[in-house]
Write a protein that holds these residues in place. Sequence first.
Motif, PDB file in Angstrom:
ATOM      1  N   TYR B 120       0.840  -1.199   0.000  1.00 22.84           N
ATOM      2  CA  TYR B 120       0.000   0.000   0.000  1.00 22.84           C
ATOM      3  C   TYR B 120       0.873   1.245   0.000  1.00 22.84           C
ATOM      4  O   TYR B 120       1.898   1.296   0.678  1.00 22.84           O
ATOM      5  N   VAL B 125      -2.984   8.620  -4.746  1.00 22.95           N
ATOM      6  CA  VAL B 125      -4.362   8.683  -4.252  1.00 22.95           C
ATOM      7  C   VAL B 125      -5.028   9.955  -4.791  1.00 22.95           C
ATOM      8  O   VAL B 125      -4.433  11.032  -4.774  1.00 22.95           O
ATOM      9  N   ALA B 130      -4.944   5.894  -9.288  1.00 27.40           N
ATOM     10  CA  ALA B 130      -5.662   5.139  -8.250  1.00 27.40           C
ATOM     11  C   ALA B 130      -6.906   4.445  -8.783  1.00 27.40           C
ATOM     12  O   ALA B 130      -7.506   3.625  -8.073  1.00 27.40           O
ATOM     13  N   LYS B 133      -8.083   0.602  -8.298  1.00 20.82           N
ATOM     14  CA  LYS B 133      -7.203  -0.059  -7.329  1.00 20.82           C
ATOM     15  C   LYS B 133      -7.857  -0.073  -5.958  1.00 20.82           C
ATOM     16  O   LYS B 133      -8.622   0.832  -5.615  1.00 20.82           O
ATOM     17  N   HIS B 135      -8.525   0.625  -2.277  1.00 21.54           N
ATOM     18  CA  HIS B 135      -8.172   1.696  -1.349  1.00 21.54           C
ATOM     19  C   HIS B 135      -8.306   1.176   0.074  1.00 21.54           C
ATOM     20  O   HIS B 135      -9.219   0.420   0.374  1.00 21.54           O
ATOM     21  N   TYR B 143      -4.643   4.884   1.395  1.00 19.99           N
ATOM     22  CA  TYR B 143      -3.561   4.316   0.591  1.00 19.99           C
ATOM     23  C   TYR B 143      -4.163   3.461  -0.518  1.00 19.99           C
ATOM     24  O   TYR B 143      -5.305   3.020  -0.408  1.00 19.99           O
ATOM     25  N   ILE B 144      -3.395   3.213  -1.582  1.00 18.96           N
ATOM     26  CA  ILE B 144      -3.843   2.303  -2.638  1.00 18.96           C
ATOM     27  C   ILE B 144      -2.907   1.098  -2.724  1.00 18.96           C
ATOM     28  O   ILE B 144      -1.733   1.178  -2.365  1.00 18.96           O
ATOM     29  N   GLU B 146      -0.695  -1.427  -4.672  1.00 22.55           N
ATOM     30  CA  GLU B 146       0.106  -1.568  -5.890  1.00 22.55           C
ATOM     31  C   GLU B 146       0.729  -2.959  -5.906  1.00 22.55           C
ATOM     32  O   GLU B 146       1.073  -3.503  -4.863  1.00 22.55           O
TER      33      GLU B 146
END
Lengths: 207, 232
Positions: B120, B125, B130, B133, B135, B143-144, B146
């Motif tokens: 994250y 964001v 984002a 993805k 969250h 946070y996102i 990855e």
Amino acid sequence: MWTREQMAEQAAEELQDGMYVNLGIGIPTLVANYAGDRDITLQSENGMLGMGPFPFEEDVDADLINAGKQTISELARTSYFASSSSFAMIRGGHLDLSILGAMEVSETGDLANWMIPGKLVKGMGGAMDLVAGCKRIVIVMDHANKHGESKLLKRCSLPLTGQGVVDRVITNLGVFDVVLGGLRIDQLAPGVSLCAVRSLTEATLVE
Amino acid sequence: MASKPRATPSKALEGLLFDGMTIAAGGFGLCGIPENLILAIRDSGVRDLTVISNDCGVDDFGLGLLLDARQIRKMVASYVGDNSKFMNQFISGALEVEFNPQGTLAERLRAGGAGIPGFYTATGVGTTVAEDKEHKVFDGRTYILERGLVADLSIVKAWRGDAQGNLTYRRTAMNFNPDCAMAGKVTVAEVEELLPVGALDKAAIHTPGVFVDRLVVTTSEKRIEKRTVRAA
């Protein structure tokens, strides 16, 4: 009105002893010229802490560049590291300040500086990481675009680099802080009237 | 174990290239790029490549050569810079591009190489990065998610290496190279000098040999993109 150099000089007032600072490409790079005797350490996101000035001709080294791809020099304090470590510094909140350029800034501190759909694509590079991770974000840019339209907007029209991330904007017309309700004028450049700034700014200006 | 040093860039890549593969390449602009391995990939004619790299070099050097030869189908990158072919192929739709924030790209490679499938980050964001993805809020901040990246092949450029595959990099020519070296199912390095095993300072090795499968000694042109100097 301020020139590019005067905008950079104005931005240099942000620098304080002991700071770790990342400077973006363009006018922000010029800020280093006005640091004076303040002890600051410049970070370059391609993997260098303690960036020195441009090299003398005989010291030019293809293996020593900054994030703008310009040849530079090292200092006694310099360290080198991998990109993931470089961004650990940035994303982990270890840098005090980043000074960046912009295409648009909104009155709520949104920033757009990486693409114009269908026309111009630069890529975001490290900008999204810098605005998400640095303690303070200062933007240096012209107040208006080449068509004379305000770059300080109510809402950004271009794809964002970050949302609510900008603390201060320095333009050729003045210094503006992002506060609750809009942008507060910190100071105006010499010869610029409040009336002129109001007519050239789309964003809400608050007292 | 087969010996790691190979005689030429094309021998170092022998049997590793196939159409449609993913290649991660170290380098930042033209600094620290595996320029001779890139030339060997161009000459091999392999195509439909997905290339993971910070940028795509310039029009006529570095990864720009693979763009020019239309060998790249997709770029996973953070910066276009002044590469007009890159921008024009993207805008015309001829090239697929997945733009990553530079720190996210570096961390995705590091994570992939470290066996971490996702992480994250607050970077991106509220932006197009984002979109779609996951969250998640930690301690009040969003946070996102990855994903880690693993490449079929990583190509890197180092300064000094040894036959065990230990590598050191020179100044800012390090950049993405250590992260790419970790993220390859197979990693090939080109080095300026091959030293006897034991000659490198053991505490100063940037990439330990376990990450490197083959290496080749090359002479690099080391083209400079923007020569800036101060007055004497």
